[in-house]
Scaffold this active site. Structure first.
Site, mmCIF file in Angstrom:
data_model
loop_
_atom_site.group_PDB
_atom_site.id
_atom_site.type_symbol
_atom_site.label_atom_id
_atom_site.label_comp_id
_atom_site.label_asym_id
_atom_site.label_seq_id
_atom_site.Cartn_x
_atom_site.Cartn_y
_atom_site.Cartn_z
ATOM 1 N N THR A 113 0.838 -1.216 0.000
ATOM 2 C CA THR A 113 0.000 0.000 0.000
ATOM 3 C C THR A 113 0.871 1.265 0.000
ATOM 4 O O THR A 113 0.502 2.267 -0.610
ATOM 5 C CB THR A 113 -0.963 0.048 1.209
ATOM 6 N N HIS A 154 0.111 -16.629 -4.615
ATOM 7 C CA HIS A 154 -1.015 -16.327 -5.510
ATOM 8 C C HIS A 154 -0.569 -15.954 -6.920
ATOM 9 O O HIS A 154 -1.340 -15.363 -7.673
ATOM 10 C CB HIS A 154 -1.876 -15.210 -4.890
ATOM 11 N N CYS A 156 -1.277 -19.723 -21.676
ATOM 12 C CA CYS A 156 -2.511 -20.054 -22.384
ATOM 13 C C CYS A 156 -3.331 -21.047 -21.555
ATOM 14 O O CYS A 156 -2.824 -22.094 -21.163
ATOM 15 C CB CYS A 156 -2.192 -20.650 -23.755
HETATM 16 P P1 CNA Z 1 -6.012 -7.711 2.720
HETATM 17 O O1 CNA Z 1 -7.043 -8.682 3.152
HETATM 18 O O2 CNA Z 1 -6.419 -6.577 1.835
HETATM 19 O O3 CNA Z 1 -5.362 -7.129 4.059
HETATM 20 C C1 CNA Z 1 -4.371 -6.160 4.037
HETATM 21 C C2 CNA Z 1 -4.025 -5.814 5.477
HETATM 22 O O4 CNA Z 1 -2.911 -4.953 5.453
HETATM 23 C C3 CNA Z 1 -5.140 -5.080 6.243
HETATM 24 O O5 CNA Z 1 -5.401 -5.774 7.440
HETATM 25 C C4 CNA Z 1 -4.551 -3.683 6.526
HETATM 26 O O6 CNA Z 1 -4.874 -3.207 7.810
HETATM 27 C C5 CNA Z 1 -3.072 -3.936 6.416
HETATM 28 N N1 CNA Z 1 -2.286 -2.800 5.916
HETATM 29 C C6 CNA Z 1 -2.580 -1.956 4.903
HETATM 30 N N2 CNA Z 1 -1.567 -1.101 4.698
HETATM 31 C C7 CNA Z 1 -0.606 -1.422 5.610
HETATM 32 C C8 CNA Z 1 0.685 -0.910 5.896
HETATM 33 N N3 CNA Z 1 1.204 0.118 5.218
HETATM 34 N N4 CNA Z 1 1.398 -1.491 6.894
HETATM 35 C C9 CNA Z 1 0.876 -2.526 7.625
HETATM 36 N N5 CNA Z 1 -0.341 -3.030 7.400
HETATM 37 C C10 CNA Z 1 -1.066 -2.504 6.389
HETATM 38 O O7 CNA Z 1 -4.816 -8.417 2.002
HETATM 39 P P2 CNA Z 1 -4.241 -9.891 2.184
HETATM 40 O O8 CNA Z 1 -2.953 -9.913 1.471
HETATM 41 O O9 CNA Z 1 -4.319 -10.366 3.565
HETATM 42 O O10 CNA Z 1 -5.325 -10.714 1.359
HETATM 43 C C11 CNA Z 1 -4.931 -11.577 0.506
HETATM 44 C C12 CNA Z 1 -5.329 -11.255 -0.954
HETATM 45 C C13 CNA Z 1 -5.228 -9.831 -1.384
HETATM 46 C C14 CNA Z 1 -4.345 -11.968 -1.766
HETATM 47 O O11 CNA Z 1 -5.027 -12.848 -2.598
HETATM 48 C C15 CNA Z 1 -3.601 -10.948 -2.613
HETATM 49 O O12 CNA Z 1 -3.255 -11.503 -3.827
HETATM 50 C C16 CNA Z 1 -4.570 -9.844 -2.762
HETATM 51 N N6 CNA Z 1 -4.012 -8.516 -3.118
HETATM 52 C C17 CNA Z 1 -2.730 -8.342 -3.549
HETATM 53 C C18 CNA Z 1 -2.260 -7.074 -3.865
HETATM 54 C C19 CNA Z 1 -0.841 -6.908 -4.340
HETATM 55 O O13 CNA Z 1 -0.308 -7.785 -5.004
HETATM 56 N N7 CNA Z 1 -0.188 -5.805 -3.985
HETATM 57 C C20 CNA Z 1 -3.084 -5.966 -3.748
HETATM 58 C C21 CNA Z 1 -4.409 -6.167 -3.315
HETATM 59 C C22 CNA Z 1 -4.851 -7.438 -2.990
#
Ligand code: CNA
Length: 238
Positions: A28, A121, A129
């Site tokens: 993020t 993931h 393909c």
């Molecule tokens: P999630 O469920 O979106 O959780 C993210 C967590 O990170 C939340 O609990 C937030 O509070 C916390 N958070 C956000 N910013 C910060 C920060 N700067 N520092 C510390 N904590 C923070 O995401 P998960 O990864 O748990 O869920 C899994 C999914 C989301 C997977 O399948 C991923 O592939 C998928 N995903 C990936 C991406 C990416 O590749 N960057 C982006 C969005 C979602």
């Protein structure tokens, strides 16, 4: 009592066997929104919820809409590694960090220089393909429009694990082995709500589990150290 970041700094300094397990929150600070925060993808309005639009069924039945959503919401070509990615890569070079296990599909750990990255993931930087299995460059999807096609006529799909699909056995096995053997397990930026990935934590047998996440998680009580701060900010201090 010592500050949590100071405790973590000491654990890191003392260990030659750290494993990192991360999720969307790690990226993020690079400008890639996560799924479950207040401004994350799950709070936005789409024709269907994201877990439907990113499912295998949706890919099969609404292929054009799938690619439209995928290109608009999952690709961030301008994103760059942040302080967390960079520090983790440095720890690996120093011989302290054994593996990065990630749920992210953005490739930022590799861009930062990490080498042993276990992508549970998959990655938006690979494609293949769906019919003949042939590998294609990601640009076949990312740079185009509409439904990308292989020479065989099949659909070229991203090498990411969609909802309803299984994780790659070999990647999971390597992640389990790394976590089982870890002395320090650093878990960060993940809501720990997505299974089976979140279940990997249960393989950890050590006593130095640090959880760094902005919001609380269901695993906070299992951790030996909990820090509710931004991972990039924390990693600058350790
Ligand atoms: P999630 O469920 O979106 O959780 C993210 C967590 O990170 C939340 O609990 C937030 O509070 C916390 N958070 C956000 N910013 C910060 C920060 N700067 N520092 C510390 N904590 C923070 O995401 P998960 O990864 O748990 O869920 C899994 C999914 C989301 C997977 O399948 C991923 O592939 C998928 N995903 C990936 C991406 C990416 O590749 N960057 C982006 C969005 C979602």
């Amino acid at each position: 009592m010592q500050e949590p970041a100071a405790v973590l700094r000491q654990w890191i300094a003392e260990s030659g066997n750290i494993v990192f397990f991360g999720g969307a929150g790690v990226s993020t600070e690079s400008g890639i929104p996560d799924f479950r925060s207040v401004d994350g993808l799950y709070r936005q309005t789409w024709s269907h919820p994201p877990e439907v639009m990113l499912s295998h069924t949706f890919f099969e039945t609404h292929t054009e809409e799938f690619f439209d959503f995928y290109r608009r919401k999952l690709l961030f070509p301008d994103a760059r590694p942040n302080a967390a990615h960079l520090r983790l890569a440095e720890l690996e070079r120093e011989g302290r960090l054994r593996a990065v296990v990630t749920q992210n599909i953005d490739g930022l750990h590799q861009q930062a220089g990490s080498r042993n990255v276990l992508e549970l993931h998959g990655s938006v930087h690979r494609a293949y393909c769906a019919a003949c299995g042939r590998a294609h460059p990601a640009s076949a999807i990312n740079a185009g429009t509409g439904v990308p096609r292989c020479a065989c006529g099949g659909v070229i799909r991203p090498d990411v694990v969609l909802y309803e699909e299984a994780l790659d056995d070999d990647t999971v096995e390597r992640a389990v082995r790394a976590i089982e053997a870890a002395e320090v397990l650093l878990v960060a930026g993940t809501s720990l709500a997505v299974f089976p990935a979140a279940g990997l934590l249960n393989y950890y047998r050590g006593r130095r589990l640090a959880l760094i996440n902005l919001s609380e998680t269901a695993y906070d009580h299992q951790a030996d150290l909990v820090i509710h701060e931004k991972i990039g900010e924390v990693m600058k201090q350790v």
